[in-house]
Motif scaffolding. Structure first.
Motif, PDB file in Angstrom:
ATOM      1  N   ARG A  22      40.039 -34.642 -65.627  1.00 29.37           N
ATOM      2  CA  ARG A  22      38.630 -35.027 -65.646  1.00 29.37           C
ATOM      3  C   ARG A  22      37.847 -33.987 -66.431  1.00 29.37           C
ATOM      4  N   GLU A  23      37.330 -34.375 -67.572  1.00 31.35           N
ATOM      5  CA  GLU A  23      36.580 -33.442 -68.396  1.00 31.35           C
ATOM      6  C   GLU A  23      35.131 -33.885 -68.518  1.00 31.35           C
ATOM      7  N   GLU A  24      34.592 -34.438 -67.436  1.00 31.12           N
ATOM      8  CA  GLU A  24      33.201 -34.856 -67.448  1.00 31.12           C
ATOM      9  C   GLU A  24      32.316 -33.610 -67.532  1.00 31.12           C
ATOM     10  N   GLU A  25      31.257 -33.748 -68.275  1.00 34.52           N
ATOM     11  CA  GLU A  25      30.300 -32.637 -68.400  1.00 34.52           C
ATOM     12  C   GLU A  25      28.910 -33.150 -68.067  1.00 34.52           C
ATOM     13  N   THR A  26      28.105 -32.252 -67.511  1.00 35.45           N
ATOM     14  CA  THR A  26      26.724 -32.585 -67.190  1.00 35.45           C
ATOM     15  C   THR A  26      25.811 -31.552 -67.821  1.00 35.45           C
ATOM     16  N   LEU A  27      24.793 -32.023 -68.514  1.00 37.53           N
ATOM     17  CA  LEU A  27      23.815 -31.145 -69.157  1.00 37.53           C
ATOM     18  C   LEU A  27      22.908 -30.516 -68.109  1.00 37.53           C
ATOM     19  N   LEU A  28      22.854 -29.179 -68.088  1.00 40.48           N
ATOM     20  CA  LEU A  28      21.962 -28.472 -67.165  1.00 40.48           C
ATOM     21  C   LEU A  28      20.692 -27.987 -67.841  1.00 40.48           C
ATOM     22  N   GLY A  29      20.688 -27.943 -69.153  1.00 37.55           N
ATOM     23  CA  GLY A  29      19.478 -27.500 -69.822  1.00 37.55           C
ATOM     24  C   GLY A  29      19.638 -27.366 -71.319  1.00 37.55           C
ATOM     25  N   MET A  30      18.526 -27.527 -71.994  1.00 36.18           N
ATOM     26  CA  MET A  30      18.421 -27.271 -73.430  1.00 36.18           C
ATOM     27  C   MET A  30      17.514 -26.058 -73.553  1.00 36.18           C
ATOM     28  N   LEU A  31      17.915 -25.087 -74.356  1.00 36.08           N
ATOM     29  CA  LEU A  31      17.086 -23.896 -74.497  1.00 36.08           C
ATOM     30  C   LEU A  31      16.965 -23.530 -75.962  1.00 36.08           C
ATOM     31  N   THR A  32      15.902 -22.804 -76.262  1.00 35.95           N
ATOM     32  CA  THR A  32      15.693 -22.313 -77.624  1.00 35.95           C
ATOM     33  C   THR A  32      15.531 -20.806 -77.567  1.00 35.95           C
ATOM     34  N   TYR A  33      16.470 -20.108 -78.202  1.00 38.78           N
ATOM     35  CA  TYR A  33      16.385 -18.657 -78.336  1.00 38.78           C
ATOM     36  C   TYR A  33      15.358 -18.382 -79.430  1.00 38.78           C
ATOM     37  N   ASP A  34      14.323 -17.611 -79.105  1.00 38.53           N
ATOM     38  CA  ASP A  34      13.201 -17.363 -80.019  1.00 38.53           C
ATOM     39  C   ASP A  34      13.316 -15.959 -80.618  1.00 38.53           C
ATOM     40  N   VAL A  35      13.551 -15.880 -81.936  1.00 35.63           N
ATOM     41  CA  VAL A  35      13.738 -14.579 -82.591  1.00 35.63           C
ATOM     42  C   VAL A  35      12.460 -13.739 -82.606  1.00 35.63           C
ATOM     43  N   GLU A  36      11.321 -14.344 -82.293  1.00 37.44           N
ATOM     44  CA  GLU A  36      10.064 -13.585 -82.243  1.00 37.44           C
ATOM     45  C   GLU A  36       9.846 -12.940 -80.876  1.00 37.44           C
ATOM     46  N   LYS A  37      10.689 -13.257 -79.917  1.00 38.42           N
ATOM     47  CA  LYS A  37      10.599 -12.650 -78.586  1.00 38.42           C
ATOM     48  C   LYS A  37      11.624 -11.537 -78.480  1.00 38.42           C
ATOM     49  N   GLY A  38      11.774 -10.965 -77.310  1.00 40.45           N
ATOM     50  CA  GLY A  38      12.723  -9.871 -77.097  1.00 40.45           C
ATOM     51  C   GLY A  38      14.163 -10.307 -77.320  1.00 40.45           C
ATOM     52  N   PRO A  39      15.074  -9.333 -77.474  1.00 40.31           N
ATOM     53  CA  PRO A  39      16.473  -9.643 -77.774  1.00 40.31           C
ATOM     54  C   PRO A  39      17.230 -10.280 -76.602  1.00 40.31           C
ATOM     55  N   THR A  40      16.768 -10.051 -75.376  1.00 40.06           N
ATOM     56  CA  THR A  40      17.412 -10.606 -74.188  1.00 40.06           C
ATOM     57  C   THR A  40      16.471 -11.636 -73.576  1.00 40.06           C
ATOM     58  N   GLN A  41      16.914 -12.900 -73.542  1.00 38.87           N
ATOM     59  CA  GLN A  41      16.055 -13.985 -73.055  1.00 38.87           C
ATOM     60  C   GLN A  41      16.776 -14.774 -71.969  1.00 38.87           C
ATOM     61  N   THR A  42      16.074 -14.988 -70.846  1.00 35.12           N
ATOM     62  CA  THR A  42      16.637 -15.696 -69.701  1.00 35.12           C
ATOM     63  C   THR A  42      15.978 -17.059 -69.562  1.00 35.12           C
ATOM     64  N   PHE A  43      16.808 -18.066 -69.311  1.00 28.67           N
ATOM     65  CA  PHE A  43      16.346 -19.446 -69.224  1.00 28.67           C
ATOM     66  C   PHE A  43      16.774 -20.049 -67.890  1.00 28.67           C
ATOM     67  N   PRO A  44      15.839 -20.619 -67.122  1.00 27.41           N
ATOM     68  CA  PRO A  44      16.221 -21.281 -65.867  1.00 27.41           C
ATOM     69  C   PRO A  44      16.988 -22.571 -66.164  1.00 27.41           C
ATOM     70  N   LEU A  45      17.900 -22.913 -65.266  1.00 27.20           N
ATOM     71  CA  LEU A  45      18.690 -24.138 -65.410  1.00 27.20           C
ATOM     72  C   LEU A  45      18.310 -25.134 -64.322  1.00 27.20           C
ATOM     73  N   LYS A  46      18.581 -26.394 -64.579  1.00 26.76           N
ATOM     74  CA  LYS A  46      18.199 -27.465 -63.665  1.00 26.76           C
ATOM     75  C   LYS A  46      19.346 -27.847 -62.735  1.00 26.76           C
ATOM     76  N   ASN A  47      19.900 -26.878 -62.040  1.00 24.64           N
ATOM     77  CA  ASN A  47      21.036 -27.168 -61.164  1.00 24.64           C
ATOM     78  C   ASN A  47      20.623 -27.923 -59.916  1.00 24.64           C
ATOM     79  N   MET A  48      19.321 -28.071 -59.664  1.00 18.71           N
ATOM     80  CA  MET A  48      18.900 -28.824 -58.501  1.00 18.71           C
ATOM     81  C   MET A  48      19.313 -30.297 -58.634  1.00 18.71           C
ATOM     82  N   LEU A  49      19.599 -30.718 -59.868  1.00 21.09           N
ATOM     83  CA  LEU A  49      20.091 -32.076 -60.075  1.00 21.09           C
ATOM     84  C   LEU A  49      21.530 -32.211 -59.585  1.00 21.09           C
ATOM     85  N   LEU A  50      22.258 -31.104 -59.603  1.00 17.47           N
ATOM     86  CA  LEU A  50      23.643 -31.059 -59.133  1.00 17.47           C
ATOM     87  C   LEU A  50      23.765 -29.885 -58.171  1.00 17.47           C
ATOM     88  N   PRO A  51      23.337 -30.067 -56.925  1.00 11.59           N
ATOM     89  CA  PRO A  51      23.307 -28.923 -55.988  1.00 11.59           C
ATOM     90  C   PRO A  51      24.694 -28.535 -55.494  1.00 11.59           C
TER      91      PRO A  51
END
Length: 128
Positions: free
Chosen positions: A69-98
Protein backbone atom coordinates in the motif's frame (compact mmCIF):
# COMPACT_ATOMS: atom_id res chain seq x y z
CA UNK A 1 27.90 26.36 1.37
CA UNK A 2 27.64 23.47 -1.04
CA UNK A 3 27.33 20.82 1.67
CA UNK A 4 23.69 20.10 0.91
CA UNK A 5 21.35 17.47 -0.44
CA UNK A 6 21.33 18.47 -4.11
CA UNK A 7 19.28 17.09 -6.95
CA UNK A 8 19.36 17.78 -10.67
CA UNK A 9 16.96 20.39 -11.98
CA UNK A 10 14.22 22.21 -10.15
CA UNK A 11 12.08 19.23 -9.09
CA UNK A 12 12.84 16.31 -6.82
CA UNK A 13 11.62 14.33 -3.87
CA UNK A 14 12.83 12.60 -0.77
CA UNK A 15 11.10 10.16 1.58
CA UNK A 16 12.29 10.30 5.17
CA UNK A 17 11.82 7.27 7.38
CA UNK A 18 11.32 8.48 10.93
CA UNK A 19 12.83 6.55 13.86
CA UNK A 20 9.34 6.05 15.33
CA UNK A 21 5.76 6.83 14.37
CA UNK A 22 5.20 10.55 14.80
CA UNK A 23 2.05 12.67 14.98
CA UNK A 24 3.35 15.42 12.67
CA UNK A 25 2.75 19.04 13.61
CA UNK A 26 5.26 21.03 11.54
CA UNK A 27 8.23 20.80 9.21
CA UNK A 28 11.33 23.02 9.08
CA UNK A 29 13.36 23.61 5.91
CA UNK A 30 16.79 25.25 5.98
CA UNK A 31 19.00 26.76 3.29
CA UNK A 32 22.03 29.06 3.49
CA UNK A 33 21.76 32.86 3.52
CA UNK A 34 22.66 35.10 0.59
CA UNK A 35 25.58 36.42 2.66
CA UNK A 36 26.98 32.89 3.08
CA UNK A 37 26.64 32.09 -0.63
CA UNK A 38 29.82 32.55 -2.74
CA UNK A 39 27.68 33.87 -5.62
CA UNK A 40 25.62 36.18 -3.39
CA UNK A 41 22.42 34.45 -4.56
CA UNK A 42 20.43 31.50 -3.29
CA UNK A 43 18.52 30.62 -6.44
CA UNK A 44 19.17 26.92 -5.75
CA UNK A 45 16.87 27.10 -2.69
CA UNK A 46 13.62 25.15 -2.92
CA UNK A 47 10.52 27.27 -3.48
CA UNK A 48 7.27 25.28 -3.62
CA UNK A 49 7.19 22.08 -1.58
CA UNK A 50 4.41 19.55 -1.01
CA UNK A 51 4.54 17.45 2.18
CA UNK A 52 2.96 14.01 2.14
CA UNK A 53 2.66 11.17 4.64
CA UNK A 54 2.78 7.60 3.50
CA UNK A 55 0.17 5.10 4.59
CA UNK A 56 2.64 2.35 3.72
CA UNK A 57 2.38 -0.39 6.32
CA UNK A 58 -0.04 1.43 8.63
CA UNK A 59 -2.55 -1.43 8.55
CA UNK A 60 -0.27 -3.78 10.39
CA UNK A 61 -0.65 -7.06 8.51
CA UNK A 62 -0.80 -5.66 4.98
CA UNK A 63 2.93 -5.93 4.37
CA UNK A 64 3.07 -9.42 5.81
CA UNK A 65 0.27 -10.42 3.43
CA UNK A 66 2.25 -9.04 0.50
CA UNK A 67 -0.02 -6.06 -0.09
CA UNK A 68 2.07 -3.03 -1.01
CA UNK A 69 0.00 0.00 0.00
CA UNK A 70 1.69 3.17 -1.17
CA UNK A 71 -1.18 5.57 -0.59
CA UNK A 72 -0.08 9.09 0.20
CA UNK A 73 -1.94 11.96 1.79
CA UNK A 74 -1.04 15.62 1.33
CA UNK A 75 -0.44 17.35 4.68
CA UNK A 76 0.54 20.72 3.33
CA UNK A 77 1.88 22.92 0.58
CA UNK A 78 4.58 25.35 1.64
CA UNK A 79 6.68 28.05 0.04
CA UNK A 80 10.24 28.59 1.24
CA UNK A 81 10.79 32.37 0.98
CA UNK A 82 14.38 33.44 0.18
CA UNK A 83 13.62 36.92 1.55
CA UNK A 84 13.00 35.49 5.03
CA UNK A 85 15.44 33.79 7.40
CA UNK A 86 17.37 30.66 6.38
CA UNK A 87 15.40 28.39 8.75
CA UNK A 88 11.63 28.38 8.15
CA UNK A 89 9.01 26.32 10.00
CA UNK A 90 5.63 25.46 8.50
CA UNK A 91 2.64 24.01 10.38
CA UNK A 92 1.07 20.87 8.91
CA UNK A 93 -2.59 19.89 8.72
CA UNK A 94 -2.33 16.58 10.54
CA UNK A 95 -5.66 17.23 12.25
CA UNK A 96 -7.17 15.81 9.06
CA UNK A 97 -5.37 12.54 9.83
CA UNK A 98 -5.12 12.37 13.64
CA UNK A 99 -2.61 9.56 13.78
CA UNK A 100 1.12 8.96 13.73
CA UNK A 101 3.16 8.12 10.64
CA UNK A 102 6.58 6.58 10.07
CA UNK A 103 7.36 8.17 6.67
CA UNK A 104 7.18 11.73 5.38
CA UNK A 105 7.77 12.74 1.76
CA UNK A 106 8.92 16.14 0.55
CA UNK A 107 8.13 16.82 -3.09
CA UNK A 108 10.01 19.90 -4.29
CA UNK A 109 8.02 21.35 -7.18
CA UNK A 110 10.22 24.36 -7.97
CA UNK A 111 13.25 26.38 -6.89
CA UNK A 112 14.16 30.08 -7.05
CA UNK A 113 15.58 30.01 -10.58
CA UNK A 114 18.58 27.68 -10.77
CA UNK A 115 18.07 25.53 -13.90
CA UNK A 116 20.82 23.00 -13.02
CA UNK A 117 20.15 21.93 -9.44
CA UNK A 118 18.23 22.51 -6.20
CA UNK A 119 19.78 22.31 -2.72
CA UNK A 120 18.27 21.56 0.67
CA UNK A 121 20.53 21.94 3.69
CA UNK A 122 18.30 20.59 6.46
CA UNK A 123 14.83 19.22 7.01
CA UNK A 124 13.41 18.82 10.49
CA UNK A 125 10.16 17.02 11.28
CA UNK A 126 8.28 18.17 14.37
CA UNK A 127 5.65 16.23 16.25
CA UNK A 128 4.78 13.96 19.12
Amino acid sequence: PGNCWAFKGHQGQVVIRLPARVYLTAITVQHITKDASPSGTIISAPKDIAVFVSLLGTSGGDLALGKNREEETLLGMLTYDVEKGPTQTFPLKNMLLPRAFSHVKLLVKSNWGNPWYTCIYRVQVHGK
